[in-house]
Design a protein around this motif. Sequence first.
Motif, PDB file in Angstrom:
ATOM      1  N   ILE A 137      15.509  -2.253  22.828  1.00  0.00           N
ATOM      2  CA  ILE A 137      15.082  -2.513  24.015  1.00  0.00           C
ATOM      3  C   ILE A 137      16.098  -1.827  25.234  1.00  0.00           C
ATOM      4  N   GLU A 138      17.500  -2.569  25.323  1.00  0.00           N
ATOM      5  CA  GLU A 138      18.601  -1.703  25.945  1.00  0.00           C
ATOM      6  C   GLU A 138      19.802  -2.187  25.179  1.00  0.00           C
ATOM      7  N   ALA A 139      21.070  -1.554  25.565  1.00  0.00           N
ATOM      8  CA  ALA A 139      22.243  -1.719  24.541  1.00  0.00           C
ATOM      9  C   ALA A 139      23.384  -1.833  26.109  1.00  0.00           C
ATOM     10  N   GLY A 140      24.286  -2.839  25.583  1.00  0.00           N
ATOM     11  CA  GLY A 140      25.290  -2.852  27.400  1.00  0.00           C
ATOM     12  C   GLY A 140      26.607  -3.928  26.752  1.00  0.00           C
ATOM     13  N   ARG A 141      27.158  -4.210  27.681  1.00  0.00           N
ATOM     14  CA  ARG A 141      28.090  -5.049  27.904  1.00  0.00           C
ATOM     15  C   ARG A 141      27.432  -6.073  28.583  1.00  0.00           C
ATOM     16  N   ILE A 142      28.207  -7.671  28.214  1.00  0.00           N
ATOM     17  CA  ILE A 142      27.940  -8.673  28.988  1.00  0.00           C
ATOM     18  C   ILE A 142      29.815  -9.707  29.284  1.00  0.00           C
TER      19      ILE A 142
ATOM     20  N   TYR B 253      27.298   7.112  14.786  1.00  0.00           N
ATOM     21  CA  TYR B 253      28.967   6.113  15.021  1.00  0.00           C
ATOM     22  C   TYR B 253      30.260   6.367  16.216  1.00  0.00           C
ATOM     23  N   GLY B 254      30.525   5.994  17.033  1.00  0.00           N
ATOM     24  CA  GLY B 254      31.154   6.060  18.031  1.00  0.00           C
ATOM     25  C   GLY B 254      31.161   6.217  19.273  1.00  0.00           C
ATOM     26  N   GLN B 255      29.338   6.836  19.513  1.00  0.00           N
ATOM     27  CA  GLN B 255      28.569   6.485  20.944  1.00  0.00           C
ATOM     28  C   GLN B 255      29.154   6.106  22.083  1.00  0.00           C
ATOM     29  N   PRO B 256      29.474   6.137  22.676  1.00  0.00           N
ATOM     30  CA  PRO B 256      29.723   5.164  24.649  1.00  0.00           C
ATOM     31  C   PRO B 256      28.133   4.511  24.316  1.00  0.00           C
ATOM     32  N   VAL B 257      27.599   4.007  24.112  1.00  0.00           N
ATOM     33  CA  VAL B 257      26.538   2.790  23.808  1.00  0.00           C
ATOM     34  C   VAL B 257      26.103   1.885  24.961  1.00  0.00           C
ATOM     35  N   PHE B 258      27.673   1.532  24.912  1.00  0.00           N
ATOM     36  CA  PHE B 258      27.719   0.120  25.339  1.00  0.00           C
ATOM     37  C   PHE B 258      28.700  -0.340  26.523  1.00  0.00           C
TER      38      PHE B 258
END
Length: 288
Positions: free
Chosen positions: A172-177, A93-98
Amino acid sequence: MIFRNIFLKLVIGTCFLRTLSTAASIPRGRSIVYRKRDFGTQVSTKTKPSVRSLTSSEVHSVRKRDDEKWFKQLEVFWIDYDPTRRWEWCKGYGQPVFGKDLTSKLIERVSFSEKGSNNKGIFVLQTDYTVGSGENVRTYPKQTVIAKLINHRLEARAACEVWALNHFGLLIEAGRITAEVDDTFGVIVMHKQSGKPLHDVEEWNTAPVDQKRAVVQDLRVQVQDLIYRWIQKKGVVHADFDPDNVLVDIARNKETNAIRLEHFAIVDFGSPGVWLRRKVPSEQTFVS
């Protein structure tokens, strides 16, 4: 245990047996607390990578009305859960994964589903998806990948889903768009899971009642067994009983016209569905 009651109500009563006279007519075998995988862990007689995370609006409304009861099911000695924190208690929870910008890799996407109140849409890709670089580069065929956009206000909670998918080897991976008039969303890229919810499978919908019952009973037992193995070996339990979260493939015998369950997958690892276990319960405790 409430696990069983909620699963039977939502998955069996609401969807699987909507064409039957009553859900009570199903053979009552073992209960269910189910197992899951990225957008599904897959159990099959054939090997296929995949994943999918869909939630019906119908079930979401049921879940909201029964929110207290839903969370109450987690208050057992063997699940690592704090009722005073609820949403914030899930792993990750709340980890910087994006933080990673994935916009350029997801430009050619097509809407797959708008279901679910916890996301901004689920998409399939029109091009293969590549991660890594140099000797570590890996390419995933487009038909095996799915991308889920996350509401801004839910990114802290969605980090739990990223953790869960990674835990099961499905991320596969996480991020921002960047999308929709320069607005930015979190995104989770994962393996696409094969199959459909049982109530969307033509072979099941057109089968005689006795064959439907047999398939449902087979599915209940297999799902329960898988969830218990997950608790034992993976250290987690999935508790999000949603009809659209169990995908199946049904085979029909051309000679006898009988149907059988060929494959199933449990999908959608979003919060608050996946929790760590404190200890392994006995099988009797699990099914009671």
